[in-house]
Design a protein around this motif. Structure first.
Motif, PDB file in Angstrom:
ATOM      1  N   GLY A 102       0.791  -1.121  -0.045  1.00  0.00           N
ATOM      2  CA  GLY A 102       0.191   0.034  -0.017  1.00  0.00           C
ATOM      3  C   GLY A 102       0.869   1.219   0.086  1.00  0.00           C
ATOM      4  O   GLY A 102       0.433   2.215  -0.851  1.00  0.00           O
ATOM      5  N   VAL A 103       2.029   1.147   0.804  1.00  0.00           N
ATOM      6  CA  VAL A 103       2.820   2.503   0.921  1.00  0.00           C
ATOM      7  C   VAL A 103       3.428   2.847  -0.241  1.00  0.00           C
ATOM      8  O   VAL A 103       3.784   3.881  -0.973  1.00  0.00           O
ATOM      9  CB  VAL A 103       3.677   2.308   2.112  1.00  0.00           C
ATOM     10  CG1 VAL A 103       4.817   3.490   2.062  1.00  0.00           C
ATOM     11  CG2 VAL A 103       3.048   2.610   3.311  1.00  0.00           C
ATOM     12  N   CYS A 104       4.060   1.318  -1.000  1.00  0.00           N
ATOM     13  CA  CYS A 104       4.803   1.702  -2.285  1.00  0.00           C
ATOM     14  C   CYS A 104       3.552   2.044  -3.231  1.00  0.00           C
ATOM     15  O   CYS A 104       4.276   2.787  -4.290  1.00  0.00           O
ATOM     16  CB  CYS A 104       5.480   0.186  -2.626  1.00  0.00           C
ATOM     17  SG  CYS A 104       6.523  -0.450  -1.588  1.00  0.00           S
ATOM     18  N   LYS A 105       2.657   1.843  -3.351  1.00  0.00           N
ATOM     19  CA  LYS A 105       1.650   2.195  -4.258  1.00  0.00           C
ATOM     20  C   LYS A 105       1.486   3.717  -4.200  1.00  0.00           C
ATOM     21  O   LYS A 105       1.195   4.443  -5.320  1.00  0.00           O
ATOM     22  CB  LYS A 105       0.220   1.601  -4.348  1.00  0.00           C
ATOM     23  CG  LYS A 105       0.348   0.083  -5.095  1.00  0.00           C
ATOM     24  CD  LYS A 105      -1.109  -0.681  -4.643  1.00  0.00           C
ATOM     25  CE  LYS A 105      -1.920  -0.146  -5.607  1.00  0.00           C
ATOM     26  NZ  LYS A 105      -3.135  -0.823  -5.722  1.00  0.00           N
ATOM     27  N   SER A 106       1.418   3.992  -2.805  1.00  0.00           N
ATOM     28  CA  SER A 106       0.992   5.500  -2.717  1.00  0.00           C
ATOM     29  C   SER A 106       2.245   6.365  -3.134  1.00  0.00           C
ATOM     30  O   SER A 106       2.265   7.515  -3.793  1.00  0.00           O
ATOM     31  CB  SER A 106       0.846   5.865  -1.269  1.00  0.00           C
ATOM     32  OG  SER A 106      -0.274   5.228  -0.717  1.00  0.00           O
ATOM     33  N   ILE A 107       3.480   5.953  -3.008  1.00  0.00           N
ATOM     34  CA  ILE A 107       4.684   6.515  -3.436  1.00  0.00           C
ATOM     35  C   ILE A 107       4.790   6.463  -4.964  1.00  0.00           C
ATOM     36  O   ILE A 107       5.043   7.575  -5.352  1.00  0.00           O
ATOM     37  CB  ILE A 107       6.087   5.839  -2.733  1.00  0.00           C
ATOM     38  CG1 ILE A 107       6.008   5.939  -1.197  1.00  0.00           C
ATOM     39  CG2 ILE A 107       7.234   6.422  -3.347  1.00  0.00           C
ATOM     40  CD1 ILE A 107       7.008   5.007  -0.610  1.00  0.00           C
ATOM     41  N   THR A 108       4.429   5.463  -5.652  1.00  0.00           N
ATOM     42  CA  THR A 108       4.808   5.453  -7.094  1.00  0.00           C
ATOM     43  C   THR A 108       3.561   6.088  -7.762  1.00  0.00           C
ATOM     44  O   THR A 108       3.896   6.645  -8.874  1.00  0.00           O
ATOM     45  CB  THR A 108       4.848   4.063  -7.357  1.00  0.00           C
ATOM     46  OG1 THR A 108       3.740   3.190  -6.989  1.00  0.00           O
ATOM     47  CG2 THR A 108       6.169   3.250  -6.780  1.00  0.00           C
ATOM     48  N   GLU A 109       2.581   6.239  -7.151  1.00  0.00           N
ATOM     49  CA  GLU A 109       1.603   6.995  -7.800  1.00  0.00           C
ATOM     50  C   GLU A 109       1.621   8.579  -7.730  1.00  0.00           C
ATOM     51  O   GLU A 109       0.958   9.098  -8.423  1.00  0.00           O
ATOM     52  CB  GLU A 109      -0.034   6.864  -7.068  1.00  0.00           C
ATOM     53  CG  GLU A 109      -0.471   5.159  -7.307  1.00  0.00           C
ATOM     54  CD  GLU A 109      -1.711   5.122  -6.651  1.00  0.00           C
ATOM     55  OE1 GLU A 109      -2.170   5.665  -5.761  1.00  0.00           O
ATOM     56  OE2 GLU A 109      -2.098   3.791  -6.841  1.00  0.00           O
ATOM     57  N   SER A 110       2.544   8.996  -7.060  1.00  0.00           N
ATOM     58  CA  SER A 110       2.956  10.466  -6.743  1.00  0.00           C
ATOM     59  C   SER A 110       4.219  10.566  -7.761  1.00  0.00           C
ATOM     60  O   SER A 110       4.348   9.636  -8.329  1.00  0.00           O
ATOM     61  CB  SER A 110       3.224  10.656  -5.532  1.00  0.00           C
ATOM     62  OG  SER A 110       4.687  10.032  -4.985  1.00  0.00           O
ATOM     63  N   ARG A 111       4.891  11.807  -7.575  1.00  0.00           N
ATOM     64  CA  ARG A 111       5.930  11.836  -8.502  1.00  0.00           C
ATOM     65  C   ARG A 111       7.593  11.383  -7.547  1.00  0.00           C
ATOM     66  O   ARG A 111       8.454  12.040  -7.766  1.00  0.00           O
ATOM     67  CB  ARG A 111       6.327  13.090  -8.766  1.00  0.00           C
ATOM     68  CG  ARG A 111       4.939  13.843  -9.760  1.00  0.00           C
ATOM     69  CD  ARG A 111       4.815  15.248  -9.931  1.00  0.00           C
ATOM     70  NE  ARG A 111       3.552  15.353 -10.526  1.00  0.00           N
ATOM     71  CZ  ARG A 111       3.276  16.617 -10.436  1.00  0.00           C
ATOM     72  NH1 ARG A 111       3.878  17.609 -10.011  1.00  0.00           N
ATOM     73  NH2 ARG A 111       2.009  16.909 -11.431  1.00  0.00           N
ATOM     74  N   ALA A 112       7.141  10.517  -6.634  1.00  0.00           N
ATOM     75  CA  ALA A 112       8.434  10.266  -5.887  1.00  0.00           C
ATOM     76  C   ALA A 112       9.409   9.597  -6.493  1.00  0.00           C
ATOM     77  O   ALA A 112      10.567   9.715  -6.352  1.00  0.00           O
ATOM     78  CB  ALA A 112       8.038   9.472  -4.634  1.00  0.00           C
ATOM     79  N   LEU A 113       8.994   8.573  -7.520  1.00  0.00           N
ATOM     80  CA  LEU A 113      10.263   7.889  -8.168  1.00  0.00           C
ATOM     81  C   LEU A 113      10.886   8.916  -9.003  1.00  0.00           C
ATOM     82  O   LEU A 113      12.226   8.607  -9.005  1.00  0.00           O
ATOM     83  CB  LEU A 113       9.520   6.967  -9.311  1.00  0.00           C
ATOM     84  CG  LEU A 113       8.998   5.624  -8.543  1.00  0.00           C
ATOM     85  CD1 LEU A 113       8.405   4.914  -9.682  1.00  0.00           C
ATOM     86  CD2 LEU A 113      10.203   4.880  -8.006  1.00  0.00           C
ATOM     87  N   LEU A 114      10.430  10.007  -9.616  1.00  0.00           N
ATOM     88  CA  LEU A 114      11.083  10.656 -10.337  1.00  0.00           C
ATOM     89  C   LEU A 114      12.206  11.724  -9.323  1.00  0.00           C
ATOM     90  O   LEU A 114      13.378  11.930  -9.784  1.00  0.00           O
ATOM     91  CB  LEU A 114      10.386  11.780 -10.989  1.00  0.00           C
ATOM     92  CG  LEU A 114      10.958  12.834 -11.907  1.00  0.00           C
ATOM     93  CD1 LEU A 114      11.766  12.261 -13.119  1.00  0.00           C
ATOM     94  CD2 LEU A 114       9.871  13.920 -12.462  1.00  0.00           C
ATOM     95  N   CYS A 115      11.575  12.039  -8.018  1.00  0.00           N
ATOM     96  CA  CYS A 115      12.450  12.521  -7.134  1.00  0.00           C
ATOM     97  C   CYS A 115      13.617  12.010  -6.772  1.00  0.00           C
ATOM     98  O   CYS A 115      14.614  12.363  -6.611  1.00  0.00           O
ATOM     99  CB  CYS A 115      11.671  13.101  -5.890  1.00  0.00           C
ATOM    100  SG  CYS A 115      10.185  14.111  -6.200  1.00  0.00           S
TER     101      CYS A 115
END
Length: 652
Positions: free
Chosen positions: A424-437
């Motif tokens: 759940g947390v990983c989905k929340s992170i990846t649905e945002s722009r965190a991967l690009l950050c």
């Protein structure tokens, strides 16, 4: 502090009145009884004063009342014998006044001192202004464990002290918790958590920061974290992440990382309280788009109202123009990054775009992809107003750059810990722009905290990749080949692996690439060669991680295993694996498993024959410590027979 302790006062007050009455009626040892009566009267007066006090600190009050009750009960028994005594029976009186009365008086004096101390620490303003470290005396009940006195004193100052005193006490409790897990558990048992949460909510900047650090250190194990969660620490931390100052937000982010690292039970609660959203917001600020607030993409983006993008006369417009130029000239966005210079989100946008045009184009593509979802725009994140009424963005602009960098590093660390084994947390992170950050920060970091934020970003990517390895939904949503953010992440992972320096970044980047093995297409040919190069006389941890990563490319679960096995052989991996099986010590079995997969899927390869793979497999089948491994037992016979068949046919 609460009302329950006042119910304990009834019994000692009754006993004190009873002792005074019995001593007044004494028929023997009247002088000693008069002294006893004076102590009882003083104690009764203090107990009644305590009953009228608005609040009493429960934990020491319970012990003090128990001690006072015991002392008064013994004094009452002694006074009762004196009241019943008769001068003619004095010769039969078995009480020794030299021993009995002094002990009773000493016990009542101890109770008097303890009750007086309780009243002092429970009185508003008794803790002083916090400018010195003066304490309010050591209660007798804490003689056997003096640390209790310090904890009680500081917890009391959290309740009744001035703002400076409260901040000082929170810092002292944090120091005690850092020194010993036993002290941390004592602070929790002595009701130190509620006043720290209150200080985090309405204290000064220094007080809030100290409270956040103390709460993070109190969660020294899973049991302690559970108690903190029950006290409401998750919602309090989420609220603290919304408003400046940034030094408090950094302390809260670091505390969240500590709690999530020691217990997995708090991950769900942090996610429910939008903690991930706020952490990603701090991570994205100043990283991927300078002139607009960070907005988190959600599953409900279909229902959001369209809002036009605001034109920007800065790096964003430069990147936009650069992207259009690259599209018209047929520029390839998938080329590897050959520079270590990251994009700089500053007013000098043209210079930064020239330094690394590839990352700038990836940034713009990812921003456009996240902004436009099914034809609608994600609404921008509105800046929160702090208690002073100023916006979070305005407060951020005047902060010290070092504090900004520290907040970004702690946000990355918290996201790393929260993402551990939590879909759940990983989905929340990846649905945002965190991967690009993470990709941008992994390239060079951020200011003075560069190495630290790079490491935390690499670890966060690794944790997300580990979860994605076992989640098809996450792989398809976050790491699809057409995703600009996923491309940026892979580019940076490959940059670190190609560089090959044995530092804190190398191992997590290798692990992440291995976990993402099933996301690469057949046309992606950049990944195998850098990993194979790490098999050649490198440090044992590096070699082991590289072998494990390559095994995930070559295993049966990977639908492109044949392509990947051929690539490993073409890049010279067979001869390196042969050496590792013979001489690899702790990585012999891992190297043998990878070699078995290669022999299974490309047995006709001439490179395998030249490297002597068949001889290695025959030798390994005779090694007891190898064949005992269940994985080797399942793979080795088939791999050996396949290799014998194809290589024998080739020899004829």
């Amino acid at each position: 502090m609460g009302e329950g302790v006042k119910a304990m006062l009834a019994r000692p007050i009754q006993l004190a009145d009873e002792v005074a009455k019995q001593c007044a009626a004494a028929r023997s040892f009247r002088a000693e009884c008069a002294e006893l009566k004076a102590r009882a009267d003083k104690l009764a007066a203090l107990l009644r004063q305590a009953a009228r006090a608005p609040d009493l600190y429960d934990r020491p009050a319970a012990r003090i009342m128990a001690g006072a009750t015991t002392a008064l009960s013994r004094a009452s028994a002694l006074a009762a014998r004196c009241a019943r005594g008769h001068p003619r029976l004095r010769s039969l009186f078995t009480l020794s006044p030299a021993a009995g009365f002094p002990r009773a008086v000493a016990a009542l004096d101890t109770a008097l001192e303890d009750v007086a101390w309780l009243l002092r620490i429970s009185s508003p303003g008794a803790a002083g202004d916090g400018d010195d470290d003066s304490l309010l005396g050591l209660p007798n009940i804490a003689q056997n464990e003096p640390i209790l006195f310090f904890i009680w004193d500081h917890v009391a100052r959290l309740h009744t002290g001035s703002p400076a005193a409260r901040a000082d006490s929170a810092a002292n409790l944090a120091s005690l918790a850092r020194d010993s897990q036993h002290f941390a558990k004592l602070i929790i048992e002595e009701d130190g958590v509620p006043p720290l949460l209150k200080l985090l909510k309405d204290g000064t900047d220094e007080g809030q920061e100290a409270a956040a650090r103390a709460l993070g250190l109190l969660g020294c194990d899973a049991e302690s974290v559970d108690k903190l969660v029950q006290a409401g620490v998750c919602s309090s931390f989420a609220a603290a992440l919304k408003d400046p100052p940034m030094r408090v937000q950094a302390a809260v982010a670091e505390a969240i990382a500590g709690l999530a690292d020691r217990s997995s039970t708090c991950q769900d609660l942090f996610a429910q309280n939008n903690t991930v959203r706020y952490l990603v917001g701090h991570l994205a600020s100043g990283t991927i788009q300078e002139h607009s607030r960070y907005s988190v993409g959600s599953n409900s983006s279909k229902n959001t109202t369209a809002s036009p993008q605001q034109p920007m006369k800065s790096l964003h417009s430069v990147v936009l123009a650069k992207t259009h130029s690259m599209r018209h000239t047929g520029g390839d966005h998938d080329t590897a990054i050959h520079t270590d210079e990251p994009p700089r989100m500053s007013n000098g946008g043209e210079q930064d775009a020239k330094r690394n045009p590839h990352m700038q184009s990836v940034v713009h593509s990812a921003m456009a992809a996240k902004t436009n979802t099914n034809g609608s725009f994600v609404p921008p994140f509105r800046p929160q107003l702090g208690t002073s009424g100023s916006s979070g963005r305005g407060a951020r602009e005047v902060e010290d750059p070092e504090i900004k960098a520290h907040l970004k590093a702690m946000a990355a660390k918290a996201l790393w810990k929260l993402a551990h084994n939590h879909l759940g947390v990983c989905k929340s992170i990846t649905e945002s722009r965190a991967l690009l950050c993470f990709a941008v920060l992994l390239e060079k970091g951020d200011g003075d905290m560069g190495t630290e934020v790079q490491f935390f970003s690499a670890m966060a990517i690794m944790e997300i990749a580990r979860v994605a390895e076992h989640s098809l939904v996450l792989r398809q949503s976050a790491f699809k080949p057409s995703s600009p953010a996923a491309k940026a992440v892979v580019d940076q992972l490959l940059r670190v692996v190609r560089k090959g320096e044995y530092d804190v970044l190398l191992l997590p980047c290798i692990t992440a690439l291995g976990c993402l093995a099933r996301t690469f297409t057949a046309s992606e040919t950049r990944v195998i060669a850098p990993l194979v190069q790490l098999l050649d006389e490198r440090e044992p941890p590096v070699t082991k991680e590289a072998v494990v990563a390559l095994t995930k490319f070559a295993c049966s679960e990977n639908h492109l295993h044949v392509n990947h096995c051929k690539a490993i052989v073409d890049d010279g991996g067979a001869r390196h694996l042969v050496q590792l099986v013979y001489l690899g010590d702790e990585i012999q079995i891992e190297a043998l498993i990878l070699l078995c997969y290669i022999a299974l899927y490309v047995p006709e390869s001439e490179e395998l024959a030249q490297a002597g793979v068949l001889a290695v497999l025959l030798w390994a089948s005779k090694q007891a410590h190898m064949v005992q491994d269940t994985r080797v037992e399942a793979l080795l016979p088939d791999a050996k027979s396949r290799l014998e068949l194809f290589q024998s046919r080739a020899s004829r």
